[in-house]
Design a protein around this motif. Structure first.
Motif, PDB file in Angstrom:
ATOM      1  N   THR A   1      31.754 -38.723  16.376  1.00  0.00           N
ATOM      2  CA  THR A   1      30.916 -39.737  15.688  1.00  0.00           C
ATOM      3  C   THR A   1      30.717 -41.003  16.428  1.00  0.00           C
ATOM      4  O   THR A   1      31.255 -41.178  17.502  1.00  0.00           O
ATOM      5  N   LEU A   2      29.935 -41.663  15.887  1.00  0.00           N
ATOM      6  CA  LEU A   2      29.726 -43.147  16.567  1.00  0.00           C
ATOM      7  C   LEU A   2      31.035 -43.803  16.828  1.00  0.00           C
ATOM      8  O   LEU A   2      31.356 -44.588  17.918  1.00  0.00           O
ATOM      9  N   GLU A   3      31.928 -43.899  15.796  1.00  0.00           N
ATOM     10  CA  GLU A   3      32.971 -44.843  15.755  1.00  0.00           C
ATOM     11  C   GLU A   3      34.066 -43.943  17.029  1.00  0.00           C
ATOM     12  O   GLU A   3      34.606 -44.516  17.791  1.00  0.00           O
ATOM     13  N   ASN A   4      34.301 -42.678  16.925  1.00  0.00           N
ATOM     14  CA  ASN A   4      34.968 -42.121  17.869  1.00  0.00           C
ATOM     15  C   ASN A   4      34.446 -42.269  19.134  1.00  0.00           C
ATOM     16  O   ASN A   4      35.410 -42.348  20.390  1.00  0.00           O
ATOM     17  N   VAL A   5      33.209 -41.857  19.630  1.00  0.00           N
ATOM     18  CA  VAL A   5      32.738 -41.965  20.929  1.00  0.00           C
ATOM     19  C   VAL A   5      32.923 -43.403  21.344  1.00  0.00           C
ATOM     20  O   VAL A   5      33.396 -43.601  22.651  1.00  0.00           O
ATOM     21  N   LYS A   6      32.676 -44.414  20.738  1.00  0.00           N
ATOM     22  CA  LYS A   6      32.839 -45.949  20.889  1.00  0.00           C
ATOM     23  C   LYS A   6      34.404 -46.082  21.296  1.00  0.00           C
ATOM     24  O   LYS A   6      34.619 -46.741  22.541  1.00  0.00           O
ATOM     25  N   ALA A   7      35.319 -45.728  20.785  1.00  0.00           N
ATOM     26  CA  ALA A   7      36.713 -45.904  20.820  1.00  0.00           C
ATOM     27  C   ALA A   7      37.230 -45.338  22.016  1.00  0.00           C
ATOM     28  O   ALA A   7      38.130 -45.640  22.876  1.00  0.00           O
ATOM     29  N   VAL A   8      36.658 -43.962  22.339  1.00  0.00           N
ATOM     30  CA  VAL A   8      37.416 -43.106  23.523  1.00  0.00           C
ATOM     31  C   VAL A   8      36.283 -43.422  24.738  1.00  0.00           C
ATOM     32  O   VAL A   8      36.999 -43.537  25.902  1.00  0.00           O
ATOM     33  N   PHE A   9      35.206 -43.658  24.652  1.00  0.00           N
ATOM     34  CA  PHE A   9      34.117 -43.558  26.000  1.00  0.00           C
ATOM     35  C   PHE A   9      33.755 -45.124  26.224  1.00  0.00           C
ATOM     36  O   PHE A   9      33.229 -45.223  27.290  1.00  0.00           O
ATOM     37  N   GLY A  10      33.834 -46.024  25.127  1.00  0.00           N
ATOM     38  CA  GLY A  10      33.406 -47.171  25.489  1.00  0.00           C
ATOM     39  C   GLY A  10      31.631 -47.198  25.315  1.00  0.00           C
ATOM     40  O   GLY A  10      31.079 -48.252  25.789  1.00  0.00           O
ATOM     41  N   ILE A  11      31.118 -46.200  24.786  1.00  0.00           N
ATOM     42  CA  ILE A  11      29.723 -46.097  24.807  1.00  0.00           C
ATOM     43  C   ILE A  11      29.395 -45.895  23.264  1.00  0.00           C
ATOM     44  O   ILE A  11      30.212 -45.416  22.405  1.00  0.00           O
ATOM     45  N   GLU A  12      28.057 -45.998  22.887  1.00  0.00           N
ATOM     46  CA  GLU A  12      27.497 -45.618  21.668  1.00  0.00           C
ATOM     47  C   GLU A  12      26.720 -44.514  21.734  1.00  0.00           C
ATOM     48  O   GLU A  12      25.580 -44.307  22.257  1.00  0.00           O
ATOM     49  N   GLY A  13      27.114 -43.448  20.892  1.00  0.00           N
ATOM     50  CA  GLY A  13      26.314 -42.067  20.839  1.00  0.00           C
ATOM     51  C   GLY A  13      27.131 -41.374  19.856  1.00  0.00           C
ATOM     52  O   GLY A  13      28.241 -41.673  19.388  1.00  0.00           O
ATOM     53  N   TYR A  14      26.218 -40.349  19.325  1.00  0.00           N
ATOM     54  CA  TYR A  14      26.960 -39.142  18.296  1.00  0.00           C
ATOM     55  C   TYR A  14      26.214 -37.981  18.438  1.00  0.00           C
ATOM     56  O   TYR A  14      25.223 -37.851  19.013  1.00  0.00           O
ATOM     57  N   ALA A  15      26.873 -37.073  17.609  1.00  0.00           N
ATOM     58  CA  ALA A  15      26.498 -35.674  17.825  1.00  0.00           C
ATOM     59  C   ALA A  15      25.527 -35.786  16.238  1.00  0.00           C
ATOM     60  O   ALA A  15      25.991 -36.309  15.555  1.00  0.00           O
ATOM     61  N   TYR A  16      24.292 -34.980  16.746  1.00  0.00           N
ATOM     62  CA  TYR A  16      23.758 -34.457  15.300  1.00  0.00           C
ATOM     63  C   TYR A  16      23.008 -33.087  15.318  1.00  0.00           C
ATOM     64  O   TYR A  16      22.919 -32.573  16.168  1.00  0.00           O
ATOM     65  N   ASN A  17      22.494 -32.814  14.188  1.00  0.00           N
ATOM     66  CA  ASN A  17      21.630 -31.625  14.081  1.00  0.00           C
ATOM     67  C   ASN A  17      20.334 -31.982  14.154  1.00  0.00           C
ATOM     68  O   ASN A  17      19.854 -32.792  13.292  1.00  0.00           O
ATOM     69  N   ASP A  18      19.326 -31.193  14.898  1.00  0.00           N
ATOM     70  CA  ASP A  18      17.946 -31.762  15.132  1.00  0.00           C
ATOM     71  C   ASP A  18      17.328 -30.933  14.003  1.00  0.00           C
ATOM     72  O   ASP A  18      17.801 -30.142  13.152  1.00  0.00           O
ATOM     73  N   MET A  19      15.925 -30.805  13.882  1.00  0.00           N
ATOM     74  CA  MET A  19      15.090 -30.602  13.035  1.00  0.00           C
ATOM     75  C   MET A  19      15.044 -29.007  13.046  1.00  0.00           C
ATOM     76  O   MET A  19      14.965 -28.506  12.027  1.00  0.00           O
ATOM     77  N   ASN A  20      15.561 -28.354  14.041  1.00  0.00           N
ATOM     78  CA  ASN A  20      15.943 -26.985  14.124  1.00  0.00           C
ATOM     79  C   ASN A  20      17.234 -26.477  13.811  1.00  0.00           C
ATOM     80  O   ASN A  20      17.706 -25.259  14.084  1.00  0.00           O
ATOM     81  N   ASP A  21      18.100 -27.226  13.386  1.00  0.00           N
ATOM     82  CA  ASP A  21      19.445 -27.383  12.968  1.00  0.00           C
ATOM     83  C   ASP A  21      20.045 -26.919  14.328  1.00  0.00           C
ATOM     84  O   ASP A  21      21.116 -25.950  14.259  1.00  0.00           O
ATOM     85  N   ILE A  22      19.633 -27.326  15.344  1.00  0.00           N
ATOM     86  CA  ILE A  22      20.592 -27.084  16.708  1.00  0.00           C
ATOM     87  C   ILE A  22      21.272 -28.412  16.766  1.00  0.00           C
ATOM     88  O   ILE A  22      20.871 -29.541  16.875  1.00  0.00           O
ATOM     89  N   MET A  23      22.644 -28.390  17.275  1.00  0.00           N
ATOM     90  CA  MET A  23      23.567 -29.451  17.554  1.00  0.00           C
ATOM     91  C   MET A  23      22.973 -30.000  18.921  1.00  0.00           C
ATOM     92  O   MET A  23      22.832 -29.355  19.962  1.00  0.00           O
ATOM     93  N   ASP A  24      23.225 -31.478  18.993  1.00  0.00           N
ATOM     94  CA  ASP A  24      22.881 -32.152  19.945  1.00  0.00           C
ATOM     95  C   ASP A  24      23.699 -33.585  20.315  1.00  0.00           C
ATOM     96  O   ASP A  24      24.382 -33.726  19.202  1.00  0.00           O
ATOM     97  N   PHE A  25      23.445 -34.139  21.134  1.00  0.00           N
ATOM     98  CA  PHE A  25      24.056 -35.377  21.297  1.00  0.00           C
ATOM     99  C   PHE A  25      23.263 -36.408  21.678  1.00  0.00           C
ATOM    100  O   PHE A  25      22.425 -36.186  22.665  1.00  0.00           O
TER     101      PHE A  25
END
Length: 256
Positions: A220-244
Protein backbone atom coordinates in the motif's frame (compact mmCIF):
# COMPACT_ATOMS: atom_id res chain seq x y z
CA UNK A 1 6.62 -28.72 2.73
CA UNK A 2 6.54 -25.84 5.20
CA UNK A 3 9.26 -23.72 6.75
CA UNK A 4 8.55 -21.44 9.70
CA UNK A 5 10.69 -18.78 11.33
CA UNK A 6 9.39 -18.43 14.87
CA UNK A 7 10.38 -15.42 16.98
CA UNK A 8 13.89 -15.48 15.48
CA UNK A 9 16.48 -13.22 17.12
CA UNK A 10 20.01 -12.73 15.77
CA UNK A 11 22.77 -10.66 17.34
CA UNK A 12 25.93 -9.95 15.33
CA UNK A 13 28.81 -7.74 16.43
CA UNK A 14 26.85 -6.50 19.38
CA UNK A 15 23.92 -5.42 17.19
CA UNK A 16 20.53 -7.11 17.17
CA UNK A 17 19.86 -7.78 13.49
CA UNK A 18 16.65 -9.80 13.85
CA UNK A 19 14.18 -8.91 16.58
CA UNK A 20 11.60 -11.65 16.80
CA UNK A 21 10.95 -12.25 13.10
CA UNK A 22 7.99 -14.48 12.22
CA UNK A 23 7.65 -15.72 8.63
CA UNK A 24 6.05 -18.83 7.12
CA UNK A 25 6.11 -20.39 3.65
CA UNK A 26 2.92 -21.29 1.78
CA UNK A 27 2.58 -24.73 0.19
CA UNK A 28 3.19 -24.58 -3.57
CA UNK A 29 3.28 -20.77 -3.57
CA UNK A 30 5.89 -18.04 -3.99
CA UNK A 31 6.35 -16.07 -0.79
CA UNK A 32 8.44 -12.93 -1.14
CA UNK A 33 10.49 -11.18 1.54
CA UNK A 34 10.98 -7.50 0.76
CA UNK A 35 12.48 -4.54 2.57
CA UNK A 36 15.20 -1.94 2.42
CA UNK A 37 18.89 -2.87 2.51
CA UNK A 38 20.07 -3.96 5.93
CA UNK A 39 16.64 -4.86 7.33
CA UNK A 40 17.63 -8.50 7.96
CA UNK A 41 16.15 -10.37 4.97
CA UNK A 42 19.27 -12.31 4.00
CA UNK A 43 20.28 -12.81 7.61
CA UNK A 44 16.94 -14.47 8.25
CA UNK A 45 17.22 -17.08 5.53
CA UNK A 46 20.86 -17.78 6.41
CA UNK A 47 19.69 -18.94 9.84
CA UNK A 48 18.02 -21.86 8.05
CA UNK A 49 21.37 -23.40 7.13
CA UNK A 50 23.45 -22.41 10.13
CA UNK A 51 25.27 -19.75 8.12
CA UNK A 52 24.13 -17.28 10.77
CA UNK A 53 23.30 -18.51 14.31
CA UNK A 54 20.12 -17.40 16.07
CA UNK A 55 20.14 -17.02 19.84
CA UNK A 56 16.38 -17.06 20.39
CA UNK A 57 13.39 -18.60 18.62
CA UNK A 58 13.49 -21.44 16.14
CA UNK A 59 13.41 -22.33 12.46
CA UNK A 60 11.42 -25.44 11.61
CA UNK A 61 10.91 -27.50 8.46
CA UNK A 62 7.70 -29.51 8.55
CA UNK A 63 7.66 -28.99 12.31
CA UNK A 64 11.23 -30.19 12.92
CA UNK A 65 13.88 -27.76 14.16
CA UNK A 66 16.74 -27.18 11.72
CA UNK A 67 19.04 -27.77 14.70
CA UNK A 68 17.96 -31.40 14.57
CA UNK A 69 18.32 -31.84 10.80
CA UNK A 70 21.62 -32.93 9.27
CA UNK A 71 23.09 -30.81 6.44
CA UNK A 72 22.53 -33.61 3.93
CA UNK A 73 18.92 -34.12 4.99
CA UNK A 74 18.29 -30.37 4.86
CA UNK A 75 19.78 -30.24 1.36
CA UNK A 76 17.37 -32.97 0.28
CA UNK A 77 14.49 -30.83 1.55
CA UNK A 78 15.50 -27.33 0.41
CA UNK A 79 17.33 -26.06 -2.65
CA UNK A 80 19.15 -22.87 -1.60
CA UNK A 81 20.85 -20.23 -3.74
CA UNK A 82 22.43 -17.23 -2.00
CA UNK A 83 23.27 -13.78 -3.31
CA UNK A 84 26.91 -14.49 -4.05
CA UNK A 85 27.61 -15.94 -7.48
CA UNK A 86 31.37 -16.13 -6.98
CA UNK A 87 33.20 -19.42 -7.53
CA UNK A 88 36.79 -20.04 -6.50
CA UNK A 89 37.46 -23.17 -8.57
CA UNK A 90 37.51 -23.80 -12.29
CA UNK A 91 34.69 -26.35 -12.49
CA UNK A 92 32.61 -26.95 -15.57
CA UNK A 93 28.98 -25.89 -15.36
CA UNK A 94 27.96 -29.57 -15.42
CA UNK A 95 30.25 -30.23 -12.46
CA UNK A 96 28.65 -27.36 -10.52
CA UNK A 97 25.15 -28.66 -11.23
CA UNK A 98 26.27 -32.19 -10.28
CA UNK A 99 27.03 -30.90 -6.78
CA UNK A 100 23.28 -30.81 -6.26
CA UNK A 101 23.25 -34.61 -6.39
CA UNK A 102 24.99 -34.70 -2.99
CA UNK A 103 21.55 -34.60 -1.37
CA UNK A 104 20.12 -37.38 -3.54
CA UNK A 105 20.72 -41.09 -3.66
CA UNK A 106 20.72 -41.75 -7.39
CA UNK A 107 22.37 -44.37 -9.53
CA UNK A 108 25.46 -43.06 -11.38
CA UNK A 109 23.76 -44.02 -14.64
CA UNK A 110 20.93 -41.56 -13.87
CA UNK A 111 23.16 -38.67 -12.85
CA UNK A 112 23.85 -37.41 -16.34
CA UNK A 113 20.16 -37.28 -17.21
CA UNK A 114 19.34 -35.34 -14.02
CA UNK A 115 22.10 -32.82 -14.77
CA UNK A 116 20.99 -32.38 -18.38
CA UNK A 117 17.36 -31.93 -17.32
CA UNK A 118 18.33 -29.24 -14.78
CA UNK A 119 20.40 -27.37 -17.36
CA UNK A 120 17.56 -27.61 -19.86
CA UNK A 121 14.98 -26.32 -17.40
CA UNK A 122 17.07 -23.20 -16.81
CA UNK A 123 17.81 -22.81 -20.52
CA UNK A 124 21.59 -23.13 -20.17
CA UNK A 125 22.30 -26.55 -21.65
CA UNK A 126 24.79 -24.95 -24.09
CA UNK A 127 26.93 -23.97 -21.10
CA UNK A 128 27.38 -27.56 -19.91
CA UNK A 129 31.06 -27.89 -20.78
CA UNK A 130 32.07 -24.29 -20.18
CA UNK A 131 34.07 -23.21 -17.15
CA UNK A 132 31.91 -21.64 -14.45
CA UNK A 133 34.57 -18.90 -14.25
CA UNK A 134 33.99 -17.95 -17.88
CA UNK A 135 30.33 -17.06 -17.30
CA UNK A 136 28.88 -13.66 -16.55
CA UNK A 137 27.37 -13.04 -13.13
CA UNK A 138 23.87 -13.64 -14.48
CA UNK A 139 24.80 -16.83 -16.31
CA UNK A 140 26.53 -18.09 -13.19
CA UNK A 141 23.41 -17.39 -11.12
CA UNK A 142 21.35 -19.54 -13.51
CA UNK A 143 23.92 -22.35 -13.14
CA UNK A 144 23.58 -22.23 -9.35
CA UNK A 145 19.80 -22.33 -9.62
CA UNK A 146 20.14 -25.34 -11.94
CA UNK A 147 22.21 -26.96 -9.16
CA UNK A 148 19.30 -26.35 -6.77
CA UNK A 149 16.93 -27.93 -9.30
CA UNK A 150 19.19 -30.99 -9.53
CA UNK A 151 18.85 -31.44 -5.76
CA UNK A 152 15.30 -32.61 -6.37
CA UNK A 153 14.09 -30.93 -3.18
CA UNK A 154 10.51 -29.90 -2.56
CA UNK A 155 11.30 -26.30 -1.75
CA UNK A 156 13.44 -23.40 -2.96
CA UNK A 157 14.91 -20.64 -0.83
CA UNK A 158 16.44 -18.02 -3.11
CA UNK A 159 18.20 -14.83 -2.06
CA UNK A 160 17.87 -12.19 -4.78
CA UNK A 161 17.84 -14.71 -7.63
CA UNK A 162 17.17 -12.03 -10.25
CA UNK A 163 20.29 -10.11 -9.26
CA UNK A 164 22.71 -9.81 -12.25
CA UNK A 165 20.06 -11.14 -14.67
CA UNK A 166 18.91 -9.10 -17.65
CA UNK A 167 15.19 -8.42 -17.92
CA UNK A 168 14.53 -11.36 -20.25
CA UNK A 169 16.17 -13.82 -17.87
CA UNK A 170 14.50 -12.23 -14.86
CA UNK A 171 11.11 -12.88 -16.40
CA UNK A 172 12.16 -16.36 -17.56
CA UNK A 173 13.27 -17.31 -14.06
CA UNK A 174 10.20 -15.91 -12.33
CA UNK A 175 7.94 -17.64 -14.87
CA UNK A 176 9.81 -20.87 -14.17
CA UNK A 177 9.35 -20.53 -10.41
CA UNK A 178 5.67 -19.80 -10.87
CA UNK A 179 5.14 -22.76 -13.19
CA UNK A 180 7.18 -25.35 -11.27
CA UNK A 181 4.70 -25.33 -8.38
CA UNK A 182 7.32 -25.73 -5.67
CA UNK A 183 7.05 -24.04 -2.31
CA UNK A 184 9.33 -21.03 -2.75
CA UNK A 185 10.69 -18.42 -0.36
CA UNK A 186 12.41 -15.58 -2.17
CA UNK A 187 14.22 -12.42 -1.12
CA UNK A 188 13.53 -9.88 -3.84
CA UNK A 189 14.20 -6.17 -4.32
CA UNK A 190 12.26 -5.44 -7.50
CA UNK A 191 8.80 -4.46 -6.27
CA UNK A 192 7.25 -4.87 -9.72
CA UNK A 193 8.44 -8.47 -9.89
CA UNK A 194 7.31 -9.00 -6.30
CA UNK A 195 3.84 -7.64 -7.04
CA UNK A 196 3.46 -9.60 -10.25
CA UNK A 197 4.82 -13.00 -9.20
CA UNK A 198 4.56 -13.40 -5.43
CA UNK A 199 1.42 -14.88 -3.92
CA UNK A 200 2.20 -13.46 -0.49
CA UNK A 201 4.64 -10.87 0.80
CA UNK A 202 6.41 -10.17 4.07
CA UNK A 203 7.66 -6.59 4.30
CA UNK A 204 10.55 -6.24 6.76
CA UNK A 205 12.08 -3.25 8.46
CA UNK A 206 14.52 -2.95 11.36
CA UNK A 207 14.79 -6.71 11.89
CA UNK A 208 11.11 -7.55 12.06
CA UNK A 209 8.01 -7.90 9.90
CA UNK A 210 6.28 -4.57 9.34
CA UNK A 211 3.43 -5.75 7.08
CA UNK A 212 2.29 -8.91 5.32
CA UNK A 213 -0.36 -10.16 2.97
CA UNK A 214 -1.04 -10.50 -0.74
CA UNK A 215 0.64 -7.79 -2.86
CA UNK A 216 -2.39 -5.48 -2.76
CA UNK A 217 -2.52 -5.73 1.02
CA UNK A 218 1.22 -5.40 1.67
CA UNK A 219 2.25 -2.88 -0.99
CA UNK A 220 0.00 0.00 0.00
CA UNK A 221 1.03 3.64 -0.28
CA UNK A 222 1.40 3.86 3.48
CA UNK A 223 3.50 0.70 3.85
CA UNK A 224 5.80 1.47 0.93
CA UNK A 225 6.39 4.99 2.23
CA UNK A 226 7.14 3.73 5.75
CA UNK A 227 9.54 0.95 4.69
CA UNK A 228 11.24 2.29 1.56
CA UNK A 229 10.81 6.04 1.91
CA UNK A 230 9.20 6.30 -1.52
CA UNK A 231 5.63 6.58 -2.69
CA UNK A 232 4.30 3.65 -4.67
CA UNK A 233 1.67 0.95 -4.50
CA UNK A 234 0.49 -2.32 -6.04
CA UNK A 235 -2.61 -2.38 -8.21
CA UNK A 236 -4.52 -4.53 -10.67
CA UNK A 237 -4.42 -3.18 -14.21
CA UNK A 238 -7.27 -3.32 -16.72
CA UNK A 239 -6.38 -6.94 -17.57
CA UNK A 240 -6.47 -7.86 -13.87
CA UNK A 241 -2.69 -8.29 -13.81
CA UNK A 242 -0.87 -7.29 -10.63
CA UNK A 243 1.66 -4.49 -11.04
CA UNK A 244 3.51 -1.90 -8.96
CA UNK A 245 3.82 1.78 -9.75
CA UNK A 246 5.80 4.62 -8.26
CA UNK A 247 3.73 7.59 -7.22
CA UNK A 248 4.00 9.63 -10.42
CA UNK A 249 1.37 11.71 -12.14
CA UNK A 250 0.34 8.66 -14.12
CA UNK A 251 0.10 6.62 -10.94
CA UNK A 252 -2.13 9.23 -9.35
CA UNK A 253 -4.66 8.74 -12.15
CA UNK A 254 -4.86 5.05 -11.33
CA UNK A 255 -5.63 5.55 -7.66
CA UNK A 256 -9.07 4.19 -6.69
Amino acid sequence: MKIEYKDVHVRLGGNEILKGTEICSHEGKIVGIIGANGCGKSTLIKTTFGLVPFHQGDVTVDGKSVRDISPRELASMIGYVGQDSACAFDFSVSDVVAMGLYARRVKPSNSREIIQDALRELGIEEYADRSILSLSGGERKLAFIARAVAQGSGMFILDEPTNHLDIRHQLFLMDYLKACGKTTLIVIHDLRLAAHYCDYLYMMTDGKVYAQGDPLTALTLENVKAVFGIEGYAYNDMNDIMDFSLFTKEAVKKLP
